[in-house]
Write an enzyme that holds these catalytic residues in place. Structure first.
Site, PDB file in Angstrom:
ATOM      1  N   VAL A  32       0.394   5.215   3.292  1.00  0.00           N
ATOM      2  CA  VAL A  32      -0.756   4.564   2.661  1.00  0.00           C
ATOM      3  C   VAL A  32      -1.032   3.229   3.351  1.00  0.00           C
ATOM      4  CG1 VAL A  32      -1.617   3.523   0.538  1.00  0.00           C
ATOM      5  CG2 VAL A  32      -0.366   5.686   0.450  1.00  0.00           C
ATOM      6  N   GLY A  33      -2.253   3.073   3.857  1.00  0.00           N
ATOM      7  CA  GLY A  33      -2.588   1.879   4.627  1.00  0.00           C
ATOM      8  C   GLY A  33      -1.893   1.883   5.969  1.00  0.00           C
ATOM      9  N   GLY A  34      -1.807   3.064   6.567  1.00  0.00           N
ATOM     10  CA  GLY A  34      -1.011   3.254   7.777  1.00  0.00           C
ATOM     11  C   GLY A  34      -1.666   2.836   9.071  1.00  0.00           C
ATOM     12  N   GLY A  35      -2.881   2.281   9.004  1.00  0.00           N
ATOM     13  CA  GLY A  35      -3.536   1.837  10.231  1.00  0.00           C
ATOM     14  C   GLY A  35      -3.840   2.990  11.167  1.00  0.00           C
ATOM     15  N   ASP A  62      -5.916   5.642   5.619  1.00  0.00           N
ATOM     16  CA  ASP A  62      -6.443   4.287   5.680  1.00  0.00           C
ATOM     17  C   ASP A  62      -7.961   4.361   5.544  1.00  0.00           C
ATOM     18  OD1 ASP A  62      -6.740   1.432   6.229  1.00  0.00           O
ATOM     19  OD2 ASP A  62      -4.793   1.549   7.222  1.00  0.00           O
ATOM     20  N   ASP A  69     -10.047   5.298   0.224  1.00  0.00           N
ATOM     21  CA  ASP A  69      -9.941   3.978  -0.405  1.00  0.00           C
ATOM     22  C   ASP A  69      -8.711   3.985  -1.306  1.00  0.00           C
ATOM     23  OD1 ASP A  69     -10.162   1.659  -1.912  1.00  0.00           O
ATOM     24  OD2 ASP A  69     -12.311   1.865  -2.253  1.00  0.00           O
ATOM     25  N   LYS A 128       3.852   0.466   3.738  1.00  0.00           N
ATOM     26  CA  LYS A 128       4.539  -0.615   4.443  1.00  0.00           C
ATOM     27  C   LYS A 128       3.641  -1.847   4.577  1.00  0.00           C
ATOM     28  CE  LYS A 128       6.078  -1.929   9.038  1.00  0.00           C
ATOM     29  NZ  LYS A 128       4.952  -2.890   9.179  1.00  0.00           N
ATOM     30  N   HIS A 174       2.018  -6.758  -0.232  1.00  0.00           N
ATOM     31  CA  HIS A 174       2.101  -8.233  -0.184  1.00  0.00           C
ATOM     32  C   HIS A 174       0.741  -8.877   0.110  1.00  0.00           C
ATOM     33  CE1 HIS A 174       2.946  -8.864   4.427  1.00  0.00           C
ATOM     34  NE2 HIS A 174       1.975  -8.020   4.223  1.00  0.00           N
TER      35      HIS A 174
END
Length: 366
Positions: free
Chosen positions: A206-209, A230, A250, A264, A268
């Site tokens: 998730v959000g792996g670019g 992503d 999304d 990863k 944050h």
């Protein structure tokens, strides 16, 4: 220590007060450490010595710097400071003429600043000491008093808006982050080898670019089927990786269903409210079968810790506060609270001691 009047006599006689004064001066000029080192990285001094194969004199180093009017006295003073900071070594050799010649060599620190090495931190150093990154730090006190995000105060737009609107800034940031990512990939794959070997079915990053992490996992553990998830414009430019499917979407709406998820250095970037939205979507995506889990790779802060990277982790929390809207690093208690609110029943933390206080946080549903 109780309050003491800072009278001249006290300062001259009290060792404890003198130590405090020395600490203030250390912090007062702390910026000089990073900016003087930046000059050495820009001049590629570590590369020059490394290419030579042995320690070099100042004049030898100077001869390798492309300049028609090099100030060798300034270079000598820079090297003197960096030797004191243990970035380089300096050994004095007596010459047949009776003169003393200083030879400068590399340390384990300067080896990390070689530009053309796979694990070089030189690009990251140039990125995060760039004026565009240091300018927001001057806005921290105003943000505390009057609200707002320091980065927005400094640049008039958010961090992610600037990466979209300013190609040079986007290139600078991506280049710096790419070098840091190289260090973390190997640590994740080796540090979680038992976990990856036991995974079954599909793993969604998730959000792996552009898919570098999941591609490396699938390459090392080919029994895993990988999905890189992503935003559409990112995955549209992602290269093909064997065993990996790119999916655009999304994270705040829906995440592809899978046996397991890895996420990863994404959480944050967000405040607790947004993290809960992301984590609840992760929970929905893996909730079909007992034993499925969400694997979070992020920093676990130890505010009183004395580990190798604990100071750097605290500074990274300040970086998130300065650059991101709601972004922060979290302690173990904060992770526990966040994951319980998201519906996970328990977690397991596996530190990755080889890189920047990152940990594997396994979040379970059952």
């Amino acid at each position: 220590m109780g309050s003491k009047e800072l009278a001249l006599g006290n300062v001259n006689e009290d060792a404890e007060l003198l130590q405090g004064q020395a600490e203030v001066y250390k912090h007062l000029f702390a910026y000089a450490d990073s900016l003087v080192l930046r000059s050495a990285v820009e001049l590629r001094i570590a590369d020059i010595i490394h290419s030579h194969g042995q320690a070099m004199s100042l004049s030898q180093i100077a001869s390798k710097i492309a300049s028609s009017s090099l100030n060798i006295m300034c270079l000598e003073r820079v090297m003197r400071m960096l030797v004191r900071k243990k970035i380089f070594t300096a050994h004095c050799n007596e010459q047949p003429s009776g003169e003393t010649l200083t030879l400068y060599g590399l340390t384990t620190t300067s080896m990390w600043l070689l530009h053309d090495q796979e694990l070089s931190l030189a690009p990251a150093f140039l990125t995060f000491t760039d004026h565009s990154f240091t300018k927001p730090w001057y806005e921290i006190s105003r943000s505390i008093k009057d609200g707002g995000i320091p980065f927005v105060r400094a640049h008039g737009e958010s961090f992610w808006e600037m990466t979209s609107n300013n190609p040079e800034f986007n290139k600078l940031f991506n280049h710096g982050m790419a070098t840091i990512t190289k260090h973390t990939l190997d640590a994740i794959i080796k540090g979680y080898k038992d976990g990856f070997s036991e995974l079954e079915g599909t793993l969604v990053d998730v959000g792996g670019g552009i898919g570098r992490l999941v591609a490396n996992i699938v390459k090392t553990y080919p029994h895993i089927k990988g999905i890189n998830f992503d935003v559409p414009h990112v995955v549209a430019n992602a290269p093909l990786h064997p065993g990996v499917t790119h999916v655009g979407g999304d994270i705040f709406k829906e995440i592809p269903s899978a046996r397991n998820i890895i996420i990863k250095s994404v959480l944050h970037d967000w405040d607790d409210e947004d993290c809960l939205r992301i984590l609840k979507n992760c929970q929905k995506a893996v909730s079909q079968k007992k034993g499925n889990k969400v694997i979070i790779v992020d920093i676990v802060l130890h505010p009183d810790g004395e580990g190798l990277f604990d100071d750097a982790a605290i500074t990274l929390d300040m970086l998130m506060m300065t650059n991101c809207i709601g972004g922060k690093e979290r302690t173990e208690n904060q992770w526990n609270k966040l994951l319980k609110e998201a519906g996970f029943t328990h977690l397991n933390i596996i530190p990755l001691p080889t890189t920047m206080s990152l940990s594997i946080i396994e979040a379970f549903l059952h």
